[in-house]
Enzyme design. Structure first.
Site, PDB file in Angstrom:
ATOM      1  CG  ASN A  12       6.606  60.315   0.880  1.00 55.24           C
ATOM      2  OD1 ASN A  12       6.608  59.594   1.875  1.00 55.24           O
ATOM      3  ND2 ASN A  12       6.691  59.840  -0.348  1.00 55.24           N
ATOM      4  CE  LYS A  15      10.331  61.708  -1.374  1.00 50.25           C
ATOM      5  NZ  LYS A  15      10.483  62.998  -2.055  1.00 50.25           N
ATOM      6  CG  ASP A  67      12.095  65.082  -7.067  1.00 50.47           C
ATOM      7  OD1 ASP A  67      10.950  65.220  -6.620  1.00 50.47           O
ATOM      8  OD2 ASP A  67      12.324  64.647  -8.213  1.00 50.47           O
ATOM      9  CG  PHE A 145       7.988  54.682   0.800  1.00 50.37           C
ATOM     10  CD1 PHE A 145       9.199  54.809   1.456  1.00 50.37           C
ATOM     11  CD2 PHE A 145       7.756  55.499  -0.304  1.00 50.37           C
ATOM     12  CE1 PHE A 145      10.159  55.722   1.029  1.00 50.37           C
ATOM     13  CE2 PHE A 145       8.714  56.414  -0.737  1.00 50.37           C
ATOM     14  CZ  PHE A 145       9.914  56.521  -0.070  1.00 50.37           C
ATOM     15  CG  ASP A 148      11.070  50.437  -0.869  1.00 48.71           C
ATOM     16  OD1 ASP A 148      11.790  50.779  -1.825  1.00 48.71           O
ATOM     17  OD2 ASP A 148      10.998  51.077   0.185  1.00 48.71           O
ATOM     18  CE  LYS A 168      13.884  52.418   1.311  1.00 45.52           C
ATOM     19  NZ  LYS A 168      12.541  52.978   1.023  1.00 45.52           N
ATOM     20  CG  HIS A 173      17.300  55.688  -3.436  1.00 47.46           C
ATOM     21  ND1 HIS A 173      16.793  54.637  -2.706  1.00 47.46           N
ATOM     22  CD2 HIS A 173      16.227  56.490  -3.679  1.00 47.46           C
ATOM     23  CE1 HIS A 173      15.492  54.771  -2.538  1.00 47.46           C
ATOM     24  NE2 HIS A 173      15.124  55.904  -3.118  1.00 47.46           N
ATOM     25  NE  ARG A 174      14.315  59.331   0.409  1.00 42.75           N
ATOM     26  CZ  ARG A 174      13.663  58.307  -0.159  1.00 42.75           C
ATOM     27  NH1 ARG A 174      13.627  57.134   0.424  1.00 42.75           N
ATOM     28  NH2 ARG A 174      13.052  58.468  -1.305  1.00 42.75           N
TER      29      ARG A 174
HETATM   30  P1  IMP Z   1       8.833  62.633  -4.975  1.00 37.77           P
HETATM   31  O1  IMP Z   1      10.308  62.648  -4.716  1.00 37.77           O
HETATM   32  O2  IMP Z   1       8.042  63.153  -3.811  1.00 37.77           O
HETATM   33  O3  IMP Z   1       8.491  63.279  -6.277  1.00 37.77           O
HETATM   34  O4  IMP Z   1       8.364  61.117  -5.074  1.00 37.77           O
HETATM   35  C1  IMP Z   1       9.235  60.108  -5.449  1.00 37.77           C
HETATM   36  C2  IMP Z   1       8.471  58.822  -5.739  1.00 37.77           C
HETATM   37  O5  IMP Z   1       9.444  57.870  -6.163  1.00 37.77           O
HETATM   38  C3  IMP Z   1       7.794  58.229  -4.520  1.00 37.77           C
HETATM   39  O6  IMP Z   1       6.466  58.648  -4.381  1.00 37.77           O
HETATM   40  C4  IMP Z   1       7.888  56.734  -4.821  1.00 37.77           C
HETATM   41  O7  IMP Z   1       6.871  56.361  -5.705  1.00 37.77           O
HETATM   42  C5  IMP Z   1       9.235  56.634  -5.542  1.00 37.77           C
HETATM   43  N1  IMP Z   1      10.315  56.396  -4.571  1.00 37.77           N
HETATM   44  C6  IMP Z   1      11.295  57.245  -4.218  1.00 37.77           C
HETATM   45  N2  IMP Z   1      12.075  56.717  -3.268  1.00 37.77           N
HETATM   46  C7  IMP Z   1      11.552  55.515  -3.001  1.00 37.77           C
HETATM   47  C8  IMP Z   1      11.918  54.503  -2.063  1.00 37.77           C
HETATM   48  O8  IMP Z   1      12.846  54.616  -1.259  1.00 37.77           O
HETATM   49  N3  IMP Z   1      11.157  53.419  -2.092  1.00 37.77           N
HETATM   50  C9  IMP Z   1      10.107  53.247  -2.955  1.00 37.77           C
HETATM   51  N4  IMP Z   1       9.704  54.166  -3.797  1.00 37.77           N
HETATM   52  C10 IMP Z   1      10.435  55.309  -3.827  1.00 37.77           C
END
Ligand code: IMP
Length: 188
Positions: A12, A15, A67, A145, A148, A168, A173-174
């Protein structure tokens, strides 16, 4: 810690870009492979660990995995760990979410991020972060993304996509998970 080079177990690019800003001085090299194992964990931590162990098979150095997901109270915590598979990311996922919440008063939601860092010696460090908020009634804003454009954090009138990437970096959260991970690393 300065000058840490890590393989980032994620495909991603949003991310990856956020994590690069959150971990200044670190070099993150995305592990862009087609054969990631399925994310079958019941928790964010388990899924981050699955990705990290996969990364360990491809490098002897530092490995970073993340994750994350969105938990909506009125949907009993869905999409949660399945957030990435809820619907194709972007407009389709947002439209599906707004559709599921149509007519519901309870818009409470939270983002969760779980980071797992493996040291070259095989130790595991973790960092968790959450962001509480609510799901807006319409998509607004163009930064960030995923969800959001419809996620409005507590204490803010705007969505995360309107607040922007600068917001952000300080508050997401990140960002909180990255701070917790850096604190764990400084104690290690
Ligand atoms: P994964 O961690 O790759 O399984 O994906 C997490 C999913 O949660 C992402 O594809 C988004 O759909 C959602 N997500 C996680 N963090 C965010 C963020 O900071 N903004 C918006 N969507 C998020």
């Amino acid at each position: 810690m300065d000058g840490l080079n890590a393989v980032l177990c994620s495909r991603n690019r949003h991310k990856a870009r956020e994590l690069e800003r959150l971990l200044p001085g670190w070099t993150l090299e995305p592990l862009d492979r087609e054969d990631y194992p399925p994310e079958t964990g019941a928790t964010y931590y388990e899924n981050a660990a699955i990705k990290a162990r996969f990364g360990r098979d491809h490098t002897t150095g530092w490995v970073l995995a993340e994750d994350s997901g969105l938990e909506v109270e009125a949907l009993d915590g869905r999409p949660g760990v399945l957030s990435a598979r809820y619907a194709p990311e972007g407009a389709p996922a947002v439209a599906k979410l707004l559709g599921e919440l149509e007519g519901l008063e309870n818009r409470r939601a939270r983002y969760v991020s779980e980071l797992v860092l493996l040291t070259p010696e095989g130790r595991e460090l973790r960092g968790t972060g959450t962001l509480e908020g609510r799901i807006a009634h319409a998509a607004l804003g163009s930064e960030g993304f995923g969800y959001d454009p419809v996620f409005a954090p507590d204490g803010e009138e705007l969505t995360v996509a309107e607040l922007g990437n600068g917001w952000k970096v300080e508050n997401s959260h990140r960002a909180r998970a990255a701070k917790a991970l850096l604190a764990a690393l400084s104690r290690a």
